[in-house]
Write a protein that holds these residues in place. Structure first.
Motif, PDB file in Angstrom:
ATOM      1  N   GLY A 172      61.600  49.294  62.357  1.00 52.92           N
ATOM      2  CA  GLY A 172      60.359  49.055  62.758  1.00 52.92           C
ATOM      3  C   GLY A 172      59.700  50.421  63.635  1.00 52.92           C
ATOM      4  N   ASN A 173      58.661  49.977  64.261  1.00 56.43           N
ATOM      5  CA  ASN A 173      58.025  51.256  64.866  1.00 56.43           C
ATOM      6  C   ASN A 173      58.990  51.882  65.900  1.00 56.43           C
ATOM      7  OD1 ASN A 173      56.028  52.636  66.532  1.00 56.43           O
ATOM      8  ND2 ASN A 173      55.367  51.028  67.342  1.00 56.43           N
ATOM      9  N   VAL A 174      59.445  51.237  66.718  1.00 59.92           N
ATOM     10  CA  VAL A 174      60.370  51.887  68.030  1.00 59.92           C
ATOM     11  C   VAL A 174      61.598  52.266  67.166  1.00 59.92           C
ATOM     12  CG1 VAL A 174      61.461  51.346  69.984  1.00 59.92           C
ATOM     13  CG2 VAL A 174      59.239  50.565  69.728  1.00 59.92           C
ATOM     14  N   ARG A 190      67.361  46.727  80.409  1.00 64.52           N
ATOM     15  CA  ARG A 190      66.154  46.102  79.774  1.00 64.52           C
ATOM     16  C   ARG A 190      64.981  47.209  80.093  1.00 64.52           C
ATOM     17  NH1 ARG A 190      66.259  40.071  82.541  1.00 64.52           N
ATOM     18  NH2 ARG A 190      68.717  40.199  83.224  1.00 64.52           N
ATOM     19  N   LEU A 191      64.354  47.376  78.818  1.00 61.62           N
ATOM     20  CA  LEU A 191      63.174  48.341  79.052  1.00 61.62           C
ATOM     21  C   LEU A 191      61.957  47.550  78.804  1.00 61.62           C
ATOM     22  CD1 LEU A 191      63.936  51.776  77.240  1.00 61.62           C
ATOM     23  CD2 LEU A 191      64.498  50.955  79.452  1.00 61.62           C
ATOM     24  N   ARG A 192      60.982  47.835  79.453  1.00 64.09           N
ATOM     25  CA  ARG A 192      59.572  46.818  79.491  1.00 64.09           C
ATOM     26  C   ARG A 192      58.579  47.844  79.077  1.00 64.09           C
ATOM     27  NH1 ARG A 192      61.410  43.611  85.022  1.00 64.09           N
ATOM     28  NH2 ARG A 192      62.794  42.383  84.207  1.00 64.09           N
ATOM     29  N   PRO A 193      58.420  48.117  77.887  1.00 58.95           N
ATOM     30  CA  PRO A 193      57.169  49.384  77.746  1.00 58.95           C
ATOM     31  C   PRO A 193      55.988  48.672  77.732  1.00 58.95           C
ATOM     32  CG  PRO A 193      58.838  49.024  75.966  1.00 58.95           C
ATOM     33  CD  PRO A 193      59.127  47.767  76.993  1.00 58.95           C
ATOM     34  N   ALA A 194      54.927  49.564  77.951  1.00 57.40           N
ATOM     35  CA  ALA A 194      53.426  49.107  77.707  1.00 57.40           C
ATOM     36  C   ALA A 194      53.257  48.983  76.335  1.00 57.40           C
ATOM     37  CB  ALA A 194      52.669  50.228  78.244  1.00 57.40           C
ATOM     38  N   LEU A 195      51.918  48.988  75.890  1.00 59.60           N
ATOM     39  CA  LEU A 195      51.823  49.099  74.175  1.00 59.60           C
ATOM     40  C   LEU A 195      52.032  50.499  73.760  1.00 59.60           C
ATOM     41  CD1 LEU A 195      47.695  48.045  74.472  1.00 59.60           C
ATOM     42  CD2 LEU A 195      49.720  46.552  73.662  1.00 59.60           C
ATOM     43  N   ILE A 196      52.723  50.492  72.615  1.00 60.71           N
ATOM     44  CA  ILE A 196      53.343  51.437  72.005  1.00 60.71           C
ATOM     45  C   ILE A 196      52.592  51.937  70.872  1.00 60.71           C
ATOM     46  CG2 ILE A 196      55.524  52.191  71.030  1.00 60.71           C
ATOM     47  CD1 ILE A 196      56.918  49.843  72.259  1.00 60.71           C
ATOM     48  N   PHE A 197      52.342  52.976  70.793  1.00 62.24           N
ATOM     49  CA  PHE A 197      51.371  53.675  69.961  1.00 62.24           C
ATOM     50  C   PHE A 197      52.089  54.748  69.204  1.00 62.24           C
ATOM     51  CE2 PHE A 197      47.289  52.607  72.424  1.00 62.24           C
ATOM     52  CZ  PHE A 197      47.226  51.243  72.068  1.00 62.24           C
ATOM     53  N   ALA A 222      46.646  57.155  72.282  1.00 66.80           N
ATOM     54  CA  ALA A 222      45.681  56.255  71.547  1.00 66.80           C
ATOM     55  C   ALA A 222      44.990  57.035  70.512  1.00 66.80           C
ATOM     56  CB  ALA A 222      44.809  55.747  72.559  1.00 66.80           C
ATOM     57  N   ARG A 223      44.981  58.286  70.807  1.00 67.67           N
ATOM     58  CA  ARG A 223      44.240  59.164  69.759  1.00 67.67           C
ATOM     59  C   ARG A 223      44.964  59.378  68.513  1.00 67.67           C
ATOM     60  NH1 ARG A 223      43.436  63.177  73.041  1.00 67.67           N
ATOM     61  NH2 ARG A 223      41.190  62.489  73.727  1.00 67.67           N
ATOM     62  N   VAL A 224      46.177  59.473  68.718  1.00 68.39           N
ATOM     63  CA  VAL A 224      47.143  59.673  67.439  1.00 68.39           C
ATOM     64  C   VAL A 224      47.171  58.348  66.796  1.00 68.39           C
ATOM     65  CG1 VAL A 224      49.692  59.683  66.831  1.00 68.39           C
ATOM     66  CG2 VAL A 224      48.805  61.295  68.575  1.00 68.39           C
ATOM     67  N   LEU A 225      47.200  57.402  67.509  1.00 66.03           N
ATOM     68  CA  LEU A 225      47.064  55.992  66.705  1.00 66.03           C
ATOM     69  C   LEU A 225      45.474  55.758  66.014  1.00 66.03           C
ATOM     70  CD1 LEU A 225      48.041  53.241  66.115  1.00 66.03           C
ATOM     71  CD2 LEU A 225      46.823  52.181  67.899  1.00 66.03           C
ATOM     72  N   LEU A 226      44.460  56.299  66.484  1.00 67.20           N
ATOM     73  CA  LEU A 226      43.400  56.001  65.870  1.00 67.20           C
ATOM     74  C   LEU A 226      43.409  56.774  64.696  1.00 67.20           C
ATOM     75  CD1 LEU A 226      40.428  56.065  68.632  1.00 67.20           C
ATOM     76  CD2 LEU A 226      41.360  54.283  67.204  1.00 67.20           C
ATOM     77  N   VAL A 227      43.908  58.134  64.397  1.00 62.50           N
ATOM     78  CA  VAL A 227      43.837  59.056  63.349  1.00 62.50           C
ATOM     79  C   VAL A 227      44.744  58.351  62.363  1.00 62.50           C
ATOM     80  CG1 VAL A 227      44.778  61.267  62.581  1.00 62.50           C
ATOM     81  CG2 VAL A 227      43.452  61.255  64.678  1.00 62.50           C
ATOM     82  N   GLY A 228      45.915  57.823  62.729  1.00 61.38           N
ATOM     83  CA  GLY A 228      46.683  57.147  61.942  1.00 61.38           C
ATOM     84  C   GLY A 228      46.051  55.951  61.078  1.00 61.38           C
ATOM     85  N   LEU A 229      45.298  54.998  61.943  1.00 65.08           N
ATOM     86  CA  LEU A 229      44.697  54.079  61.577  1.00 65.08           C
ATOM     87  C   LEU A 229      43.595  54.522  60.283  1.00 65.08           C
ATOM     88  CD1 LEU A 229      43.972  51.815  64.809  1.00 65.08           C
ATOM     89  CD2 LEU A 229      45.396  51.182  62.803  1.00 65.08           C
ATOM     90  N   ALA A 230      42.799  55.613  60.664  1.00 67.96           N
ATOM     91  CA  ALA A 230      41.806  55.707  59.828  1.00 67.96           C
ATOM     92  C   ALA A 230      42.565  56.348  58.442  1.00 67.96           C
ATOM     93  CB  ALA A 230      40.899  56.881  60.482  1.00 67.96           C
ATOM     94  N   ASP A 231      43.729  57.127  58.488  1.00 72.98           N
ATOM     95  CA  ASP A 231      44.277  57.651  57.335  1.00 72.98           C
ATOM     96  C   ASP A 231      45.115  56.758  56.789  1.00 72.98           C
ATOM     97  OD1 ASP A 231      43.113  60.204  57.983  1.00 72.98           O
ATOM     98  OD2 ASP A 231      44.785  60.970  59.057  1.00 72.98           O
ATOM     99  N   GLY A 232      45.379  55.436  57.399  1.00 72.05           N
ATOM    100  CA  GLY A 232      46.228  54.696  56.847  1.00 72.05           C
ATOM    101  C   GLY A 232      47.940  55.059  56.818  1.00 72.05           C
TER     102      GLY A 232
END
Length: 548
Positions: A10-12, A173-180, A323-333
């Protein structure tokens, strides 16, 4: 140090593998997942792999036995496996996320592993209306209207009991915020937005304004590589207890609007946003349900100083950068080489890979002067196969989704990923050879397959046990047809300036796919005509299907 990562695709998990491979203290890594990744690609290539279903369709005895065997001789376990979708199947989510964690702890104890690191979440925390930063002592009673939060709380209680009963095991236990992260962009779109959503509008200010719920106190995030470094730091320092993992900055509404390039946002009443999200989810237009909004608005802002002091960890990315990295990734699929992280646009060269490197296909246009090849007939032939492949890719993807709670899910999901890539390969082949596609026929095939989903197979409100038999038979026929395509192209490759070897390998892949479908059919036909309760009872006692 030998480390096992459960949920390694998965992502992490993917980000953790990258960091583990860069850490000199780590001597070997065991990757555990229900669905295998492309083990020839980084970061999956340098791992030992075990396909284990921790709870979705396996009995407790089977999963604990398999996990114990895999974890024996391991110094530390990082448990990341967590099911987010399907939102509406609460029994499945609870079984995998909470019962699955308990089975992992049982296996850790049986295998005598000395250190267990578990992915908890900011979602485990109780609600807070203030702007204060809360440390790890903040109560973990969760947000009751969020199934994700409720299950994270239940997971925390599983860990509490394990700590009380097994003092010899260090539990972190790690309690992360939103992971991008860019590699997770397409996964995030599928899990939370929807595959149809035009996320390209999020880039370069194309969205006229950003709607946000009024009262948003801020969004905390962390880059996937930073959270991965926190997991690795936790096994190196072997510190017990809980750690908040987030970037130092908090994103407000203005920050989010500025990120889109225009700086405009409109605050909407939270109740209106919640209602709209609920309607969109009910209509299957949006993957996330209202609970995700409830959790996002209610959880506290976290203080990450404990991780900095005890683990020596510092975020290298700000929340705005993540967040900026995620937006670019979303746009590029964007995506990578595992089924959960598959790219959105499988026409892109890095995604259009079969089990071998197919990038050489179609690098030359068909030479119209070659008398042995009628290019019009060839184009029609390949285009007809593309039409069938469009319906086949839709069908196998739906089968993988529909049969999540069966032992054949992993095999179907991996098969769906192969067939998606082959479908994209056929598209590229037509385009790069300069041959015409038949988009209208492809659209009709796509629509026809979806319309075919309405058939009842003897039931109306639930899926018939006969469905898997019928759909597997249809897929076997489709793969046999595809085998003919690869054989035909292999025989005619020289005339169109291509290497025959790649089509020979694709034909080999098709035979492998048939063996997998034969195994799925064997599983399905022995259960299709039994009483439904008996079928359900037997699901967890069957070994996962691997094919030949």
């Amino acid at each position: 140090m030998r480390v096992a990562v459960i949920g390694a695709t998965g992502n992490v998990g993917t980000a953790v593998l990258k960091v583990l491979h860069q850490t000199s203290e780590i001597t070997s890594v065991v990757g555990i997942a229900r669905r295998m990744p492309d083990t020839s690609a980084a970061p999956y290539a340098d791992c030992e792999w075990k396909s284990i279903d921790i709870a979705a369709a396996s009995s407790e005895a089977t999963s604990v036995e398999q996990l114990t065997e895999a974890l024996t001789g391991v110094d530390a376990v990082i448990h990341l496996a967590w099911l987010i979708q399907p939102n509406d199947d609460r029994d499945l989510l609870r079984r995998v996320n909470v019962e699955g964690t308990r089975r992992v702890t049982d296996a850790v104890a049986k295998a005598k592993v000395s250190h267990l690191v578990v992915a908890s979440s900011v979602g485990a925390y109780s609600a807070d209306e203030s702007l204060d930063r809360r440390d790890e002592s903040w109560p973990t009673t969760g947000i009751t209207t969020s199934h994700y939060s409720v299950d994270k709380v239940a997971q925390e209680r599983v860990l509490d009991r394990f700590v009380d009963e097994h003092f010899e095991v260090t539990v972190t236990r790690l309690r992360p915020a939103l992971i991008f992260g860019a590699d997770a962009a397409s996964e995030i779109q599928r899990y939370f937005l929807g595959s149809w959503m035009p996320v390209q509008l999020l880039q370069s200010g194309r969205l006229p304004f950003l709607p946000v719920p009024a009262g948003l106190r801020g969004v905390q995030a962390v880059h996937s590589s930073d959270v991965a470094r926190a997991y690795v730091a936790s096994i190196l320092h072997r510190c017990p207890g809980a750690f908040n993992i987030c970037a130092d900055d908090v994103l407000g509404a203005q920050d989010l609007a500025d990120l889109l390039g225009h700086g405009r946002y409109v605050e909407l009443p939270p109740r209106l946003v919640r209602t709209a999200l609920g309607l969109g989810h009910s209509a299957k237009l949006v993957a996330a349900d209202e609970g995700w909004l409830d959790m996002g608005l209610a959880v506290p802002l976290m203080d990450n100083s404990h991780a900095k002091h005890e683990l020596g960890w510092r975020p290298r990315f700000s929340a705005i950068d993540a967040a900026r990295v995620l937006l670019v990734g979303l746009a590029d699929g964007q995506g990578t080489g595992s089924v959960p992280l598959r790219p959105r646009n499988l026409d892109e060269p890095q995604a259009a890979q079969s089990r071998t490197d197919n990038d050489s296909a179609g690098r030359q246009a068909v030479d119209a002067s070659v008398p042995d090849i009628d290019t019009d007939l060839l184009g029609l032939y390949i285009s007809d196969h593309l039409t069938g492949a469009t319906a086949g890719a839709e069908r196998i993807a739906r089968m993988a989704t529909d049969f999540t709670e069966t032992p054949v899910f992993a095999a179907l999901s991996e098969l769906a990923d192969q067939i998606r890539k082959e479908h994209a390969f056929i598209q590229r082949l037509l385009e790069q050879l300069g041959l015409n596609r038949r988009p209208a026929a492809e659209a009709i095939a796509w629509a026809g397959e979806r319309f075919g989903r309405l058939k009842g197979n003897g039931t109306v409100l639930r899926r018939s046990p006969m469905t898997m038999v019928l759909e597997t038979e249809l897929m076997r026929s489709a793969v046999i047809g595809k085998l003919g395509l690869w054989q035909t192209l292999a025989d005619n490759a020289e005339g169109i300036g291509l290497e025959a070897s790649q089509f020979v390998e694709l034909a080999h892949n098709a035979r492998h796919q048939l063996s997998v479908l034969d195994a799925v059919h064997e599983y399905a036909r022995t259960r299709a005509f039994q009483p439904t309760d008996d079928v359900h009872d037997h699901n967890s006692d069957v070994s996962p299907i691997k094919g030949d």
